[in-house]
Design an enzyme around this catalytic site. Sequence first.
Site, PDB file in Angstrom:
ATOM      1  N   ASP A   1     -50.933  23.255 -42.432  1.00 57.69           N
ATOM      2  CA  ASP A   1     -51.475  23.930 -41.102  1.00 57.69           C
ATOM      3  C   ASP A   1     -52.221  23.217 -40.845  1.00 57.69           C
ATOM      4  OD1 ASP A   1     -52.279  24.818 -39.302  1.00 57.69           O
ATOM      5  OD2 ASP A   1     -53.055  27.294 -40.486  1.00 57.69           O
TER       6      ASP A   1
ATOM      7  N   TRP B   1     -58.094  30.975 -43.420  1.00 54.98           N
ATOM      8  CA  TRP B   1     -56.523  30.625 -42.939  1.00 54.98           C
ATOM      9  C   TRP B   1     -56.025  30.242 -43.793  1.00 54.98           C
ATOM     10  CZ3 TRP B   1     -56.647  32.857 -37.944  1.00 54.98           C
ATOM     11  CH2 TRP B   1     -57.397  32.667 -37.178  1.00 54.98           C
TER      12      TRP B   1
ATOM     13  N   LYS C   1     -56.666  24.137 -29.512  1.00 53.22           N
ATOM     14  CA  LYS C   1     -57.831  22.578 -29.731  1.00 53.22           C
ATOM     15  C   LYS C   1     -57.230  21.337 -29.652  1.00 53.22           C
ATOM     16  CE  LYS C   1     -58.453  25.715 -33.387  1.00 53.22           C
ATOM     17  NZ  LYS C   1     -59.040  26.579 -33.147  1.00 53.22           N
TER      18      LYS C   1
END
Lengths: 356, 356
Positions: free
Chosen positions: A168, A101, A192
């Site tokens: 992030d 990511w 999530k």
Amino acid sequence: MKKHNFSAGPSILPQEVLKKTAEAVINFNHLNLSLIEISHRSKEFIDVMENARSLVKELLNLPEGYSVLFLQGGASLEFLMTPYNLLKINGKAAYIDTGAWSTKAIKEAKLLGEINVVASSKDKTYNYIPKNYTIPTAIDYVHCTSNNTIYGTQIKEFPKTDALLVCDMSSDIFSRKLDFTQFDLVYAGAQKNMGPAGTTLVIVKDEILGKTGRNIPSMLDFQVHISKDSMFNTPPVFAVYTSMLTLEWLKNLGGIAAIEKRNEKKATLLYDEIDRNSHFKGFAAKEDRSLMNVTFNLTNEADKETFDKLWNDAGISGLKGHRSVGGYRASIYNAMPIESVQVLVSTMQQLEKQIG
Amino acid sequence: MKKHNFSAGPSILPQEVLKKTAEAVINFNHLNLSLIEISHRSKEFIDVMENARSLVKELLNLPEGYSVLFLQGGASLEFLMTPYNLLKINGKAAYIDTGAWSTKAIKEAKLLGEINVVASSKDKTYNYIPKNYTIPTAIDYVHCTSNNTIYGTQIKEFPKTDALLVCDMSSDIFSRKLDFTQFDLVYAGAQKNMGPAGTTLVIVKDEILGKTGRNIPSMLDFQVHISKDSMFNTPPVFAVYTSMLTLEWLKNLGGIAAIEKRNEKKATLLYDEIDRNSHFKGFAAKEDRSLMNVTFNLTNEADKETFDKLWNDAGISGLKGHRSVGGYRASIYNAMPIESVQVLVSTMQQLEKQIG
């Protein structure tokens, strides 16, 4: 029988949230209309949006001066919005590379300016968090990824910098106590700990915006979204509502302090078994282990069929590791009950008994 | 009692779709897992995405060579993605200005190049569709908005051009038979005829892409999304699934030909009453009247309180006109049953009886 859902994301949500949100799809707030067929400009939905935003502020104990947004496009669009909003024309930024990511975030930022990757754990398939790196001066911001789902690593100490700090936090927001005054911009895909896929949480310090000299497209401009209270265009109504319900659930449970204790207990139970049971080995460096995603491999690959049958028979789903790491990944997000972790630990002990 | 829902968007969806999607939020496909807590990489969700895309192709009778995408960000993000993907560096494009949404599309496109507004109906609060305009040569594309919710106008004849033709079809896609070979790019926010807010349909001719010379950010690049089958990042699972159910409903009903007949019948019923009943007057020019959004005003503003009480008492919701036009807007999308339109017509006739 409900499955024990270890999926990495989209992932488990509280049962009561699923029940309430399904009800709202049929009849929302006794309006005799579905949640998904009313105007987002209706008083009822504006209340949902405002409640969701204020729950975020309350749960994270955000100080004055931060705005909370619910947008679309996932963290992937934030990889682009971050430099658009914070990177000055001819500016520079520093990125910590802790996995897939981070790598994607770096790629998008490079379209807009000079990006320095100041630390990376790529040399060991990202199984640790880099430390003791030097952040150059004269940069616009530092970007990091707090939790790395694929590898099961998590930042415990965030970078210290005089520049802006961007994080992030897609896969561990709302899971542990953090001092949010250290961050200037935080973003997180909902799927999530917050809700279903389809909305992205953005937390941004107002005073840092509007300083790049860039002409920012409306949909990519945090100031546009702030000025319209996250309703510059039609918001993803269902995802925002379900997120609000999940945040309410978390608040009723005792907030971040309470969930952090539960998360630590769940993670300890599982990591202890991995370390004790000679048939398993952990993937991530011990000091960097994630409380959210527990990655582990079999000591002997030949036991795969036996172990896979054991956990499948126990009603466990979503345990397969990411292809780049192999083995297993148990994602134990906020909504995962400790009972499901106990079931997993039992299957690991069963493997030990079966093959001795 | 279910309301008669005339909301302009998010808007009415078929009752059986609401029921099925609420069930999937509890237990999807007998998996003993919720639709919103499984991986988007699971076979079950990949099937949903593929089915949704193939239903679009089938219902619209798309020829070979077009890709179908389900993205995020609404039409508003497409206002930016369109020039990013189609406007050459130093290129030009022509836009037809038929209202607020066209205006926003023009604003974003101007960030990337020279935009010629070749026709506009702004002079009459957009109550008509401009005709007999000239499209300059040597442009990259022509952009139009097929249906204008606020004003209740709809394009019947699309621009003829040798350049690429782009259409924002957010509020009337799937409502009438059209020859899609005339378009090179079509986009539509889901929240009218396709599903809930949170996903955007894009239909694009493959051969037109990759020709601008631009370095396009990944999330804004149609080719990136095509190469990943709309799963470059986590898709809005709930919105895509609900859209798939709505498209299945439409197919079972007889497809576009069948729904077009129903839509014409509903619109005729309402427009005939507006034209017959001296207490009302239509807003849009007759030849440009929309089959989706019927805009009308009271002849005498003093009757407002009486009429508002009549339709409120009849269980009607979402009838208020947009602030820029005033009066009333009855949005009669695909899922609206003719019975609800009959109820509205009855309240209009009641007004006539009451005040004579």
